[in-house]
Scaffold this motif. Structure first.
Motif, PDB file in Angstrom:
ATOM      1  N   SER A 164       0.955  -1.213  -0.143  1.00  0.00           N
ATOM      2  CA  SER A 164       0.040  -0.050   0.038  1.00  0.00           C
ATOM      3  C   SER A 164       0.951   1.188   0.113  1.00  0.00           C
ATOM      4  O   SER A 164       1.995   1.087   0.266  1.00  0.00           O
ATOM      5  N   VAL A 165       0.340   2.358  -0.347  1.00  0.00           N
ATOM      6  CA  VAL A 165       0.731   3.744  -0.153  1.00  0.00           C
ATOM      7  C   VAL A 165       0.324   4.627   0.789  1.00  0.00           C
ATOM      8  O   VAL A 165      -0.944   4.544   0.656  1.00  0.00           O
ATOM      9  N   LEU A 166       0.769   5.280   1.602  1.00  0.00           N
ATOM     10  CA  LEU A 166       0.052   6.316   2.568  1.00  0.00           C
ATOM     11  C   LEU A 166       0.755   7.441   2.432  1.00  0.00           C
ATOM     12  O   LEU A 166       1.869   7.750   2.308  1.00  0.00           O
ATOM     13  N   ALA A 167       0.046   8.512   2.211  1.00  0.00           N
ATOM     14  CA  ALA A 167       0.513  10.107   2.078  1.00  0.00           C
ATOM     15  C   ALA A 167      -0.319  10.861   2.731  1.00  0.00           C
ATOM     16  O   ALA A 167      -1.465  10.909   2.957  1.00  0.00           O
ATOM     17  N   GLY A 168       0.300  11.830   3.452  1.00  0.00           N
ATOM     18  CA  GLY A 168      -0.640  12.601   4.380  1.00  0.00           C
ATOM     19  C   GLY A 168       0.147  14.038   4.695  1.00  0.00           C
ATOM     20  O   GLY A 168       1.248  14.328   4.469  1.00  0.00           O
ATOM     21  N   TYR A 169      -0.765  14.914   4.990  1.00  0.00           N
ATOM     22  CA  TYR A 169      -0.148  16.160   5.559  1.00  0.00           C
ATOM     23  C   TYR A 169      -0.699  16.356   6.866  1.00  0.00           C
ATOM     24  O   TYR A 169      -2.100  15.849   7.416  1.00  0.00           O
ATOM     25  N   THR A 170      -0.058  17.110   7.891  1.00  0.00           N
ATOM     26  CA  THR A 170      -0.422  17.333   9.370  1.00  0.00           C
ATOM     27  C   THR A 170       0.324  18.545   9.556  1.00  0.00           C
ATOM     28  O   THR A 170       1.257  19.029   9.395  1.00  0.00           O
ATOM     29  N   GLY A 177       3.821  19.178   8.579  1.00  0.00           N
ATOM     30  CA  GLY A 177       4.452  17.919   8.233  1.00  0.00           C
ATOM     31  C   GLY A 177       4.006  17.400   7.192  1.00  0.00           C
ATOM     32  O   GLY A 177       2.933  17.209   6.986  1.00  0.00           O
ATOM     33  N   TYR A 178       4.586  16.694   6.151  1.00  0.00           N
ATOM     34  CA  TYR A 178       4.298  15.994   4.970  1.00  0.00           C
ATOM     35  C   TYR A 178       4.723  14.445   5.314  1.00  0.00           C
ATOM     36  O   TYR A 178       6.166  14.301   5.290  1.00  0.00           O
TER      37      TYR A 178
END
Length: 452
Positions: free
Chosen positions: A165-171, A192-193
């Motif tokens: 799987s791939v997980l991408a996020g912004y915080t 945070g990226y």
């Protein structure tokens, strides 16, 4: 009780309205109540500190989950919160003293989690947006050293194959804007990226990741939780990044190998504010016994040299929740029952330990955990330790032994009684910390947890 019932009804109504009117949402309520008594001695390793050695603390959690269907739900989690924004109320204190409970100026239920969790229509792509735990992968220590705490975030997870799987996020990790027109305050934030690649195969799992932190021009990297002073903090190029992976191999069952490796770097306009370093841990679990699990582990984090003017050679951290044992590093079973020494402090230590967990005792529902670990610092003994106390930072001349014995008894499926014993025998260098340093520390704790 009446007030709490009205609050619960109102929260359920609000969450229910957020779901499509055509749906018939399912509402579930969960939470826990914790009461813990702790006898403590010399937790600051200083014989000049005369602090009270007995506290009783309490905490409450209340969660509402509104599920529209298998692809959509909303979660609202509340936790008891004191006026100083901490989460444990102390009996007899301002919040829980005589005639104080129920005083909303002193203690309230504050939002802990508030997020929407949904799958994109017709796909297996999952989106989670709101306030919830933001944590990097970790196989040893229960959670990441770098970051494992709640924050506002958007995370998207998409399967590439059955195993990848791939997980991408912004915080947004920090935002110190006070709402004024002050340019300094409005430009004080840390974003945070995150990109990660969860790999799950039969007998093997790992999640390589990369986290980039971008700071505003006036974000204080030396004290991220606090807003800049009136004089401001000017650092136009502050940025940080971390990369690493966790690792679990169960193909050799009943032997299980777990490991983590990570590197982090903080760049700043001011050399003294920079930091870069790495960590590594490995654990071997044996699950072949039918009455307990045995684990041996080794942990290493790089330490700093004797020149602080060019920054630290230890890995920068945001706010982790990592712990081995159940005393010095954290890991207590309830609340307020451990030192949690690594939280917010520079790294720089190695650990060799053994844990026996879930030991089945003579009575049904009665279990024990046993930990023994040796800890030694990796920071140079000649580094500048001003601003730190003995135990908060370990030099190459500092070491300690920790022994813990903890007991849990399941009175009912939902009700558990806990008992904890912890002892630390330390050897801190008096040339570094002064003659007031005190070596031994201990704790005795007992408590009850009701989960519903």
């Amino acid at each position: 009780m009446k007030r709490l019932s009205l609050l619960a009804a109102a929260l359920v109504m609000v969450l229910g309205m957020a779901v499509s009117a055509s749906a018939a949402p399912e509402v579930s309520i969960s939470g826990n109540l914790l009461v813990n008594a702790v006898w403590m001695n010399n937790w600051d390793f200083n014989d000049n500190q005369h602090s009270k050695n007995f506290n009783i603390v309490e905490r409450a959690d209340l969660y509402f989950t509104v599920t529209a269907n298998e692809n959509l739900k909303g979660v609202l989690g509340l936790r008891s919160q004191k006026s100083d924004s901490s989460y444990t109320g102390r009996w007899g204190g301002r919040e829980y003293g005589l005639d104080k409970p129920g005083n909303t100026d002193a203690a309230t239920l504050g939002i802990r989690d508030a997020y929407i969790d949904f799958n994109w229509p017709g796909t297996d792509i999952n989106v989670k947006a709101g306030i919830y735990p933001v944590a990097l992968p970790a196989a040893v220590g229960g959670a990441s050293m770098i970051v494992a705490e709640r924050a506002g975030a958007v995370m998207v997870t998409a399967p590439l194959t059955d195993n990848v799987s791939v997980l991408a996020g912004y915080t947004r990790l920090y935002d110190n804007d006070d709402g004024s027109d002050d340019e300094l305050m409005g430009d004080s934030f840390l974003d945070g990226y995150l990109i990660a690649l969860p790999l799950n195969f039969e007998g093997f799992a790992a999640t390589p990741y990369f986290l980039y932190g971008n700071a505003g021009n006036h974000f204080d990297v030396t004290d991220p939780a606090n807003a800049p002073t009136a004089a401001g903090f000017d650092d136009e190029d502050a940025a940080a990044y971390w990369y690493g992976t966790d690792f679990t191999m169960s193909i050799l069952d009943p032997f299980i190998v777990r490991a983590d490796v990570a590197y982090g770097n903080l760049d700043s306009d001011t050399d003294a504010n920079e930091a870069s370093g790495w960590m590594f841990d490995v654990a071997l679990d044996y699950t072949g016994f039918d009455f307990m699990t045995a684990s041996a582990y080794f942990v290493y984090t790089s330490g700093s040299d004797d020149d602080n003017s060019d920054g630290l050679e230890s890995m920068p951290v945001l706010q982790g929740d990592w712990a081995v044992g159940s005393f010095y590093f954290g890991g207590g079973a309830i609340t307020g029952d451990d030192m949690d020494s690594e939280d917010g402090n520079p790294l720089g230590f190695w650990v060799l330990g053994l844990s026996l967990t879930d030991i089945q005792s003579f009575a049904q529902g009665l279990t024990h955990d046993f930990h023994v670990l040796y800890v030694k610092g990796t920071n140079d003994e000649d580094m500048d330790v001003s601003g730190y106390s003995a135990g908060a930072l370990l030099t190459e001349e500092d070491s300690l032994w920790e022994v813990d014995f903890n007991t849990a008894y399941a009175v009912y499926d939902e009700l558990t009684l806990y008992g904890q014993l912890g002892y630390i025998n330390s050897d801190f260098d008096e040339d570094v910390w002064g003659s007031d340093v005190e070596d031994d520390a201990w704790k005795v704790a007992t408590g009850v947890v009701y989960k519903f």
